[in-house]
Design a protein around this motif. Structure first.
Motif, PDB file in Angstrom:
ATOM      1  N   ASN A  95       0.864  -1.188   0.000  1.00 18.72           N
ATOM      2  CA  ASN A  95       0.000   0.000   0.000  1.00 18.72           C
ATOM      3  C   ASN A  95       0.898   1.235   0.000  1.00 18.72           C
ATOM      4  O   ASN A  95       2.095   1.147   0.303  1.00 18.72           O
ATOM      5  CB  ASN A  95      -0.931  -0.006   1.220  1.00 18.72           C
ATOM      6  N   HIS A  96       0.326   2.400  -0.348  1.00 22.04           N
ATOM      7  CA  HIS A  96       1.157   3.589  -0.510  1.00 22.04           C
ATOM      8  C   HIS A  96       0.626   4.713   0.369  1.00 22.04           C
ATOM      9  O   HIS A  96      -0.511   5.143   0.203  1.00 22.04           O
ATOM     10  CB  HIS A  96       1.160   4.000  -1.986  1.00 22.04           C
ATOM     11  N   GLN A  97       1.455   5.143   1.321  1.00 21.74           N
ATOM     12  CA  GLN A  97       1.004   6.172   2.267  1.00 21.74           C
ATOM     13  C   GLN A  97       1.743   7.487   2.145  1.00 21.74           C
ATOM     14  O   GLN A  97       1.179   8.543   2.383  1.00 21.74           O
ATOM     15  CB  GLN A  97       1.157   5.650   3.706  1.00 21.74           C
ATOM     16  N   SER A  98       3.065   7.409   1.828  1.00 22.83           N
ATOM     17  CA  SER A  98       3.830   8.665   1.823  1.00 22.83           C
ATOM     18  C   SER A  98       5.108   8.503   1.003  1.00 22.83           C
ATOM     19  O   SER A  98       5.451   7.405   0.571  1.00 22.83           O
ATOM     20  CB  SER A  98       4.201   9.043   3.249  1.00 22.83           C
ATOM     21  N   ASP A 127       7.738   5.789   1.834  1.00 17.11           N
ATOM     22  CA  ASP A 127       7.513   4.350   1.627  1.00 17.11           C
ATOM     23  C   ASP A 127       8.627   3.583   0.901  1.00 17.11           C
ATOM     24  O   ASP A 127       9.033   2.515   1.377  1.00 17.11           O
ATOM     25  CB  ASP A 127       6.192   4.109   0.881  1.00 17.11           C
ATOM     26  N   ARG A 133      -0.618   7.979  -3.351  1.00 12.23           N
ATOM     27  CA  ARG A 133      -0.598   7.892  -1.890  1.00 12.23           C
ATOM     28  C   ARG A 133      -2.006   8.084  -1.331  1.00 12.23           C
ATOM     29  O   ARG A 133      -2.803   8.826  -1.886  1.00 12.23           O
ATOM     30  CB  ARG A 133       0.327   8.968  -1.303  1.00 12.23           C
ATOM     31  N   THR A 134      -2.273   7.437  -0.196  1.00 13.53           N
ATOM     32  CA  THR A 134      -3.580   7.548   0.443  1.00 13.53           C
ATOM     33  C   THR A 134      -3.737   8.926   1.089  1.00 13.53           C
ATOM     34  O   THR A 134      -2.748   9.538   1.495  1.00 13.53           O
ATOM     35  CB  THR A 134      -3.761   6.445   1.510  1.00 13.53           C
ATOM     36  N   GLY A 179      -5.175   7.175   5.060  1.00 10.30           N
ATOM     37  CA  GLY A 179      -4.653   5.929   5.636  1.00 10.30           C
ATOM     38  C   GLY A 179      -5.339   4.688   5.094  1.00 10.30           C
ATOM     39  O   GLY A 179      -4.832   3.586   5.231  1.00 10.30           O
ATOM     40  N   ASP A 206       1.487   7.532   6.820  1.00  9.95           N
ATOM     41  CA  ASP A 206       0.581   8.631   6.447  1.00  9.95           C
ATOM     42  C   ASP A 206       0.515   9.689   7.547  1.00  9.95           C
ATOM     43  O   ASP A 206       0.205  10.845   7.290  1.00  9.95           O
ATOM     44  CB  ASP A 206      -0.821   8.099   6.143  1.00  9.95           C
ATOM     45  N   ARG A 215       0.298  13.172   3.095  1.00 12.43           N
ATOM     46  CA  ARG A 215       0.268  13.657   1.728  1.00 12.43           C
ATOM     47  C   ARG A 215      -0.202  15.113   1.731  1.00 12.43           C
ATOM     48  O   ARG A 215      -1.185  15.458   2.376  1.00 12.43           O
ATOM     49  CB  ARG A 215      -0.721  12.801   0.933  1.00 12.43           C
TER      50      ARG A 215
END
Ligand code: DC
Length: 427
Positions: free
Chosen positions: A267-270, A273, A341-342, A345, A374, A379
């Motif tokens: 998953n992609h948060q920031s 990562d 990015r989320t 979260g 996150d 973001r």
């Protein structure tokens, strides 16, 4: 020869049969549906017009009953007095009476003996209510699967069946002899939010941890290929910063495939990562980075860090091809299936690109889930805060060559993408 037994227990419509059947095919075992045995006896009782609540009459009938349990290929079968009752086993009267019949100790004793007989002849994956607790209490391979009652109700009615799942569960859990329960040593698996393939992947992960000899041997150790200094500098600085600033914690390290090509799906948060994932390994790997970063100093630096440029605004086939090529060359490659990015979260919808890369590259897939990045670098804010970051590494998704082939079209890419996302969500 000592045969293995995998015990799968759980309430009605939790997904036991589907899981057991798929495991049987994948791992080369015989799948035994013990519920079908209780259903078959119930069918015979009703056919003889005996009241299932008349225990004495049921026992009399049982004494003269010839029950034959065998298997054809990887699936069990049953004959009662020479007749195969399979076509009738899911009828509403059987659903309504099987719990009463299966609560009779003499019925259980007879069927448990037949269930244990399987293990004298073959490896089995057996599903039911008391397999881990009564039938094979000594097996180390036990899974208890469950799902929300509403999900289970929907599954049964979706199959067009009239079945009061909750009533049956209450009866099966409260009976005196061998009630439904989580057996000693069983690992629980909630299937409510998972697709079938997601359940199978999670189950294979559990069995691997329980010591089941899985057929695909994974190299355990990473070969000592030293990092180039410029990669090492980034790897070391980011790693040290993450450990001190965010108390970086890794869970599930034992699942990590340390050698050979691997497609890592996270998953992609920031912006934090990519080096977070890079720090799971002691050797170099390949990343994606947005095209706009390859300017000025970045034009030199990012290729040094094995970054493949990607155009985030439109589907970028050249970068996908580059990822597939790198995997085929034996590299590990990190992909964020969500692309972006989320914001909050949560895990967003994935683009099917990862499914295509996975299907075309034909390498093991490693699901990874990041938590807290996150908060550490949200973001759009650009401000660092000292939030704790955790990285969870999931059991690898290992596909057979036939499965890779089955995924090699558009629908296949979508299905495989969903399967990979399930692997991430399950963490
Ligand atoms: O798995 P199933 O829903 O087809 O099982 C039908 C019934 O059989 C279930 O309601 C209870 C009984 N059963 C049992 O008592 N013990 C088992 N090991 C399997 C099934």
């Amino acid at each position: 020869m000592k045969f293995h037994a995998i015990a799968i227990d759980g309430p009605a419509a939790s997904g036991k049969s589907t899981l057991a059947r798929t495991l049987a095919e994948r791992l080369g075992l015989v799948m035994v549906n013990s519920g079908a045995m209780y259903r078959a006896v119930t069918w015979k009782i009703l056919r003889e017009e005996i009241d299932p609540a008349d225990t004495a009459a049921v026992i009399r009938l049982l004494d003269g009953m010839d029950i034959h349990c065998g298997h054809e290929g990887s699936v069990s079968n049953i004959r009662i007095d020479g007749t195969d009752p399979t076509p009738f086993l899911r009828e509403p009267e059987i659903n309504a009476n099987v719990s009463t019949v299966s609560a009779i100790p003499q019925v259980r004793e007879r069927l448990v003996a037949l269930q244990r007989d399987y293990l004298k002849r073959t490896h089995v994956v057996m599903e039911g209510r008391d397999i881990g607790s009564v039938v094979f209490p000594d097996t180390p391979f036990k899974i208890y699967i469950d799902a929300d009652p509403t999900v289970r109700d929907e599954r049964r009615s979706g199959e067009g069946e009239i079945d009061s799942v909750s009533q049956r569960d209450a009866a099966d859990s409260s009976r005196k002899t061998a009630p439904l329960m989580v057996a000693d040593g069983a690992t629980k698996l909630d299937t409510s939010a998972l697709t079938i393939s997601g359940v199978v992947d999670a189950a294979i992960g559990i069995l691997g941890k329980q010591g089941f000899p899985l057929p695909q041997h994974l190299p355990a150790e990473e070969p000592p290929t030293p990092m180039r200094w410029i990669y090492w500098l980034g790897w070391m600085s980011f790693g040290a910063a993450y450990r001190t600033l965010f108390g970086l914690r890794v869970i599930g390290n034992e699942n990590l495939i340390k050698a050979g090509p691997v497609l890592i799906a996270s998953n992609h948060q920031s912006f934090l990562d990519p080096p977070l994932i890079g720090n799971l390994y002691q050797t170099e790997m390949v990343y994606f980075a947005r095209k706009t970063l390859f300017k000025g100093f970045g034009k030199w630096l990012y290729p040094q860090w094995n970054a493949i440029p990607i155009d985030q605004d439109k589907p970028d086939t050249s970068s996908m091809k580059a990822a597939i090529r790198k995997l085929k060359e034996g590299w590990r490659v990190l992909v964020f299936p969500e692309g972006q990015r989320t914001l909050d979260g949560s895990i967003n919808e994935a683009a099917p690109g990862i499914g295509m890369i996975a299907a075309k590259a034909g390498v093991p897939i490693q699901p990874v889930r990041i938590f807290g990045a996150d908060k550490a670098l949200p973001r759009g804010s650009g401000k660092i805060s000292f939030a704790r970051i955790t990285v969870k590494v999931g059991p690898p998704i290992l596909l057979t060559p036939e499965e890779f082939k089955a995924y090699s079209n558009k629908e296949g890419y979508l299905a495989l993408t969903e399967r990979i996302m399930d692997g991430i969500k399950a963490l």
